[in-house]
Write an enzyme that holds these catalytic residues in place. Sequence first.
Site, PDB file in Angstrom:
ATOM      1  N   THR A   1      33.013  50.319  22.439  1.00 34.49           N
ATOM      2  CA  THR A   1      32.323  49.077  22.094  1.00 34.49           C
ATOM      3  C   THR A   1      33.289  47.897  22.043  1.00 34.49           C
ATOM      4  O   THR A   1      34.495  48.087  21.834  1.00 34.49           O
ATOM      5  CB  THR A   1      31.657  49.253  20.708  1.00 34.49           C
ATOM      6  OG1 THR A   1      31.223  47.988  20.226  1.00 34.49           O
ATOM      7  CG2 THR A   1      32.611  49.846  19.675  1.00 34.49           C
ATOM      8  N   ASP A   2      32.744  46.697  22.166  1.00 35.60           N
ATOM      9  CA  ASP A   2      33.594  45.499  22.023  1.00 35.60           C
ATOM     10  C   ASP A   2      34.053  45.300  20.579  1.00 35.60           C
ATOM     11  O   ASP A   2      35.006  44.557  20.324  1.00 35.60           O
ATOM     12  CB  ASP A   2      32.869  44.243  22.537  1.00 35.60           C
ATOM     13  CG  ASP A   2      31.551  43.941  21.836  1.00 35.60           C
ATOM     14  OD1 ASP A   2      31.166  44.688  20.914  1.00 35.60           O
ATOM     15  OD2 ASP A   2      30.898  42.943  22.219  1.00 35.60           O
ATOM     16  N   GLU A   3      33.384  45.959  19.622  1.00 27.77           N
ATOM     17  CA  GLU A   3      33.702  45.722  18.203  1.00 27.77           C
ATOM     18  C   GLU A   3      35.112  46.179  17.836  1.00 27.77           C
ATOM     19  O   GLU A   3      35.650  45.738  16.823  1.00 27.77           O
ATOM     20  CB  GLU A   3      32.685  46.429  17.296  1.00 27.77           C
ATOM     21  CG  GLU A   3      31.295  45.902  17.493  1.00 27.77           C
ATOM     22  CD  GLU A   3      30.335  46.228  16.361  1.00 27.77           C
ATOM     23  OE1 GLU A   3      30.774  46.611  15.271  1.00 27.77           O
ATOM     24  OE2 GLU A   3      29.125  46.077  16.592  1.00 27.77           O
TER      25      GLU A   3
ATOM     26  N   TYR B   1      32.547  51.509  11.094  1.00 28.49           N
ATOM     27  CA  TYR B   1      32.061  51.922  12.423  1.00 28.49           C
ATOM     28  C   TYR B   1      33.104  51.606  13.498  1.00 28.49           C
ATOM     29  O   TYR B   1      33.508  52.487  14.276  1.00 28.49           O
ATOM     30  CB  TYR B   1      30.732  51.231  12.758  1.00 28.49           C
ATOM     31  CG  TYR B   1      30.392  51.250  14.241  1.00 28.49           C
ATOM     32  CD1 TYR B   1      30.076  52.444  14.883  1.00 28.49           C
ATOM     33  CD2 TYR B   1      30.407  50.073  15.000  1.00 28.49           C
ATOM     34  CE1 TYR B   1      29.789  52.467  16.249  1.00 28.49           C
ATOM     35  CE2 TYR B   1      30.114  50.087  16.362  1.00 28.49           C
ATOM     36  CZ  TYR B   1      29.807  51.286  16.984  1.00 28.49           C
ATOM     37  OH  TYR B   1      29.523  51.308  18.332  1.00 28.49           O
TER      38      TYR B   1
ATOM     39  N   LYS C   1      35.394  54.034  15.897  1.00 29.07           N
ATOM     40  CA  LYS C   1      35.349  53.974  17.364  1.00 29.07           C
ATOM     41  C   LYS C   1      36.751  53.692  17.920  1.00 29.07           C
ATOM     42  O   LYS C   1      37.166  54.288  18.913  1.00 29.07           O
ATOM     43  CB  LYS C   1      34.372  52.877  17.838  1.00 29.07           C
ATOM     44  CG  LYS C   1      32.900  53.179  17.649  1.00 29.07           C
ATOM     45  CD  LYS C   1      32.394  54.360  18.466  1.00 29.07           C
ATOM     46  CE  LYS C   1      32.330  54.109  19.962  1.00 29.07           C
ATOM     47  NZ  LYS C   1      31.696  55.248  20.677  1.00 29.07           N
TER      48      LYS C   1
HETATM   49  P1  NAD Z   1      22.416  55.785  19.165  1.00 26.36           P
HETATM   50  O1  NAD Z   1      22.720  55.797  17.702  1.00 26.36           O
HETATM   51  O2  NAD Z   1      21.107  55.262  19.633  1.00 26.36           O
HETATM   52  O3  NAD Z   1      22.560  57.260  19.747  1.00 26.36           O
HETATM   53  C1  NAD Z   1      23.589  58.136  19.361  1.00 26.36           C
HETATM   54  C2  NAD Z   1      23.200  59.536  19.794  1.00 26.36           C
HETATM   55  O4  NAD Z   1      24.271  60.420  19.413  1.00 26.36           O
HETATM   56  C3  NAD Z   1      21.927  60.070  19.112  1.00 26.36           C
HETATM   57  O5  NAD Z   1      21.080  60.668  20.061  1.00 26.36           O
HETATM   58  C4  NAD Z   1      22.440  61.107  18.105  1.00 26.36           C
HETATM   59  O6  NAD Z   1      21.533  62.167  17.872  1.00 26.36           O
HETATM   60  C5  NAD Z   1      23.702  61.598  18.816  1.00 26.36           C
HETATM   61  N1  NAD Z   1      24.681  62.150  17.873  1.00 26.36           N
HETATM   62  C6  NAD Z   1      25.097  61.599  16.703  1.00 26.36           C
HETATM   63  N2  NAD Z   1      25.973  62.436  16.104  1.00 26.36           N
HETATM   64  C7  NAD Z   1      26.117  63.517  16.916  1.00 26.36           C
HETATM   65  C8  NAD Z   1      26.898  64.711  16.841  1.00 26.36           C
HETATM   66  N3  NAD Z   1      27.690  64.951  15.797  1.00 26.36           N
HETATM   67  N4  NAD Z   1      26.822  65.584  17.860  1.00 26.36           N
HETATM   68  C9  NAD Z   1      26.014  65.351  18.936  1.00 26.36           C
HETATM   69  N5  NAD Z   1      25.230  64.252  19.033  1.00 26.36           N
HETATM   70  C10 NAD Z   1      25.292  63.332  18.043  1.00 26.36           C
HETATM   71  O7  NAD Z   1      23.634  55.001  19.823  1.00 26.36           O
HETATM   72  P2  NAD Z   1      23.644  54.008  21.080  1.00 26.36           P
HETATM   73  O8  NAD Z   1      23.361  52.642  20.619  1.00 26.36           O
HETATM   74  O9  NAD Z   1      22.877  54.600  22.188  1.00 26.36           O
HETATM   75  O10 NAD Z   1      25.204  54.063  21.430  1.00 26.36           O
HETATM   76  C11 NAD Z   1      25.714  55.085  22.275  1.00 26.36           C
HETATM   77  C12 NAD Z   1      27.209  54.913  22.418  1.00 26.36           C
HETATM   78  O11 NAD Z   1      27.483  53.635  22.968  1.00 26.36           O
HETATM   79  C13 NAD Z   1      27.973  54.969  21.096  1.00 26.36           C
HETATM   80  O12 NAD Z   1      29.169  55.637  21.318  1.00 26.36           O
HETATM   81  C14 NAD Z   1      28.217  53.501  20.744  1.00 26.36           C
HETATM   82  O13 NAD Z   1      29.377  53.369  19.980  1.00 26.36           O
HETATM   83  C15 NAD Z   1      28.360  52.898  22.124  1.00 26.36           C
HETATM   84  N6  NAD Z   1      27.979  51.482  22.240  1.00 26.36           N
HETATM   85  C16 NAD Z   1      26.761  51.034  21.789  1.00 26.36           C
HETATM   86  C17 NAD Z   1      26.398  49.697  21.978  1.00 26.36           C
HETATM   87  C18 NAD Z   1      25.059  49.166  21.524  1.00 26.36           C
HETATM   88  O14 NAD Z   1      24.833  47.967  21.584  1.00 26.36           O
HETATM   89  N7  NAD Z   1      24.127  50.011  21.087  1.00 26.36           N
HETATM   90  C19 NAD Z   1      27.277  48.825  22.624  1.00 26.36           C
HETATM   91  C20 NAD Z   1      28.525  49.313  23.057  1.00 26.36           C
HETATM   92  C21 NAD Z   1      28.843  50.645  22.892  1.00 26.36           C
HETATM   93  O1  DAU Z   2      28.834  44.927  20.019  1.00 30.18           O
HETATM   94  C1  DAU Z   2      28.445  46.238  20.295  1.00 30.18           C
HETATM   95  C2  DAU Z   2      27.794  46.850  19.078  1.00 30.18           C
HETATM   96  O2  DAU Z   2      26.529  46.231  18.934  1.00 30.18           O
HETATM   97  C3  DAU Z   2      27.647  48.351  19.148  1.00 30.18           C
HETATM   98  O3  DAU Z   2      28.912  48.940  19.193  1.00 30.18           O
HETATM   99  C4  DAU Z   2      26.880  48.886  17.938  1.00 30.18           C
HETATM  100  O4  DAU Z   2      26.652  50.279  18.074  1.00 30.18           O
HETATM  101  C5  DAU Z   2      25.548  48.171  17.869  1.00 30.18           C
HETATM  102  O5  DAU Z   2      24.848  48.581  16.717  1.00 30.18           O
HETATM  103  C6  DAU Z   2      25.754  46.643  17.844  1.00 30.18           C
HETATM  104  O6  DAU Z   2      26.355  46.229  16.595  1.00 30.18           O
HETATM  105  P1  DAU Z   2      25.859  44.924  15.807  1.00 30.18           P
HETATM  106  O7  DAU Z   2      26.226  45.077  14.404  1.00 30.18           O
HETATM  107  O8  DAU Z   2      26.275  43.681  16.511  1.00 30.18           O
HETATM  108  O9  DAU Z   2      24.251  45.079  16.028  1.00 30.18           O
HETATM  109  P2  DAU Z   2      23.011  44.870  15.035  1.00 30.18           P
HETATM  110  O10 DAU Z   2      21.788  44.960  15.863  1.00 30.18           O
HETATM  111  O11 DAU Z   2      23.108  45.719  13.822  1.00 30.18           O
HETATM  112  O12 DAU Z   2      23.183  43.356  14.565  1.00 30.18           O
HETATM  113  C7  DAU Z   2      23.226  42.281  15.497  1.00 30.18           C
HETATM  114  C8  DAU Z   2      23.499  40.996  14.716  1.00 30.18           C
HETATM  115  O13 DAU Z   2      22.343  40.698  13.911  1.00 30.18           O
HETATM  116  C9  DAU Z   2      24.652  41.096  13.744  1.00 30.18           C
HETATM  117  O14 DAU Z   2      25.326  39.854  13.692  1.00 30.18           O
HETATM  118  C10 DAU Z   2      23.989  41.384  12.394  1.00 30.18           C
HETATM  119  C11 DAU Z   2      22.668  40.651  12.516  1.00 30.18           C
HETATM  120  N1  DAU Z   2      21.519  41.281  11.800  1.00 30.18           N
HETATM  121  C12 DAU Z   2      21.281  42.608  12.022  1.00 30.18           C
HETATM  122  C13 DAU Z   2      20.231  43.253  11.399  1.00 30.18           C
HETATM  123  C14 DAU Z   2      19.976  44.719  11.625  1.00 30.18           C
HETATM  124  C15 DAU Z   2      20.693  40.527  10.994  1.00 30.18           C
HETATM  125  O15 DAU Z   2      20.899  39.298  10.827  1.00 30.18           O
HETATM  126  N2  DAU Z   2      19.650  41.139  10.380  1.00 30.18           N
HETATM  127  C16 DAU Z   2      19.381  42.504  10.540  1.00 30.18           C
HETATM  128  O16 DAU Z   2      18.418  42.997   9.922  1.00 30.18           O
END
Ligand code: NAD
Ligand code: DAU
Length: 377
Positions: A134-136, A183, A187
């Site tokens: 992730t970019d985080e 988190y 990562k």
């Molecule tokens: P998500 O939470 O929707 O899905 C995670 C999946 O991993 C789920 O299906 C869960 O059951 C599985 N999982 C969790 N723990 C496990 C374990 N111990 N063993 C096997 N499976 C397990 O997450 P997402 O948003 O789809 O993100 C997927 C990946 O991409 C993550 O690694 C996250 O860090 C990365 N990522 C997410 C975002 C975003 O915006 N969502 C952006 C950049 C990178």
């Molecule tokens: O940048 C990549 C990341 O983006 C991924 O690595 C993470 O897995 C993914 O969850 C996401 O993280 P964020 O924390 O940016 O996403 P989230 O949707 O939780 O929040 C987006 C923005 O909105 C953040 O600035 C927090 C704010 N927020 C979020 C929630 C859930 C609110 O203001 N209210 C809310 O209820």
Amino acid sequence: MKNILITGGAGFIGSHVVRLFVNKYPDYHIVNLDLLTYAGNLANLKDIESKPNYTFVRADICDYAEMQRIMKEYKIDGVIHLAAESHVDRSIVDPFTFARTNVMGTLSLLQAAKTYWESTPEGFEGKLFYHISTDEVYGALELTDPEGIESPFTTTASSSQHHLAFGRDFFLETTKYNPHSPYSAAKASSDHFVRAYHDTYGMPTLVTNCSNNYGPYQFPEKLIPLFINNIRKRKPLPVYGKGENVRDWLFVEDHARAIDLIFHKGKVAETYNIGGFNEWKNIDLIRVVIKTVDKLLGNPEGYSDELITYVTDRKGHDMRYAIDSRKLQRELGWEPSLQFEEGIEKTVKWYLDNQDWIDNITSGDYEKYYEQMYSNR
Ligand code: NAD
Ligand code: DAU
């Protein structure tokens, strides 16, 4: 490569990657390994579950013996590792689970891949461990005068409320890691282990760092699906702090396409940033979501604005994320396919058309978690 293990394939991004690979590569055997935590849902993959080139295995990536068994049983050539705990708010209340899954789980999978591949006659030849990050991990950027990098993409959003850049800085592949939340710390640690396996053992690994994804099948604890669902149910929309934090949004299918491209054409040991130069201040994005939901529900414009509720800020809330993905464009020719407004409309429409999906996963335990998480806000 023929046998590919995709971890976390029942989650949000993973399910899009599994679907893409199963449909696009009938000659590959796609093994989807997922523990099915609260975030994993096999309903995300109903359309492909009976395809002959697809197998689902329920397992915990932290279970090293099981990872060894799976690598061997399915003769895995390539791993695309997405399984993780992914929600920042949860990591603030329960950091141990994040360290366990994201750090120890990744390590267990790495070691299982290494020992299995070393036991095959060709060793690491033709193998790849691709880790999705992730970019985080790069930390947070400041809001400064917007004199940043011009987007190279024609698909960059063009809303009047939207500013292309909120500062001069962008995350580059060379940006030093500086994670702030449990988190992102977990990562970052997993990314370091993946690179260490390349540098120490010569294992072929690759890491990509992507910005915020949005689209169908995202668990409704994340901003966009949570707000769509709350508008539908006439519940408050909890905006953290002043709503001024900036995130860089990418449609999930564009991320999946990038993963496909990098898996096949990326250079071993490289890092690629993935993002669409699409920064939005939270409150501006929220207004676009409200407008789109109201339009599709047939409500008058501005009808749901009253649901906006400013709440206590997230602890350690990163101000701005912004990805510079020009390396990926330059070296592999990737670019996003959708304008943001188009992507948001598609997304809102999907959630409104799939209310059963969201109602099923927000029942039971999730309701309890949600009440607890938000009761103090
Ligand atoms: P998500 O939470 O929707 O899905 C995670 C999946 O991993 C789920 O299906 C869960 O059951 C599985 N999982 C969790 N723990 C496990 C374990 N111990 N063993 C096997 N499976 C397990 O997450 P997402 O948003 O789809 O993100 C997927 C990946 O991409 C993550 O690694 C996250 O860090 C990365 N990522 C997410 C975002 C975003 O915006 N969502 C952006 C950049 C990178
Ligand atoms: O940048 C990549 C990341 O983006 C991924 O690595 C993470 O897995 C993914 O969850 C996401 O993280 P964020 O924390 O940016 O996403 P989230 O949707 O939780 O929040 C987006 C923005 O909105 C953040 O600035 C927090 C704010 N927020 C979020 C929630 C859930 C609110 O203001 N209210 C809310 O209820």
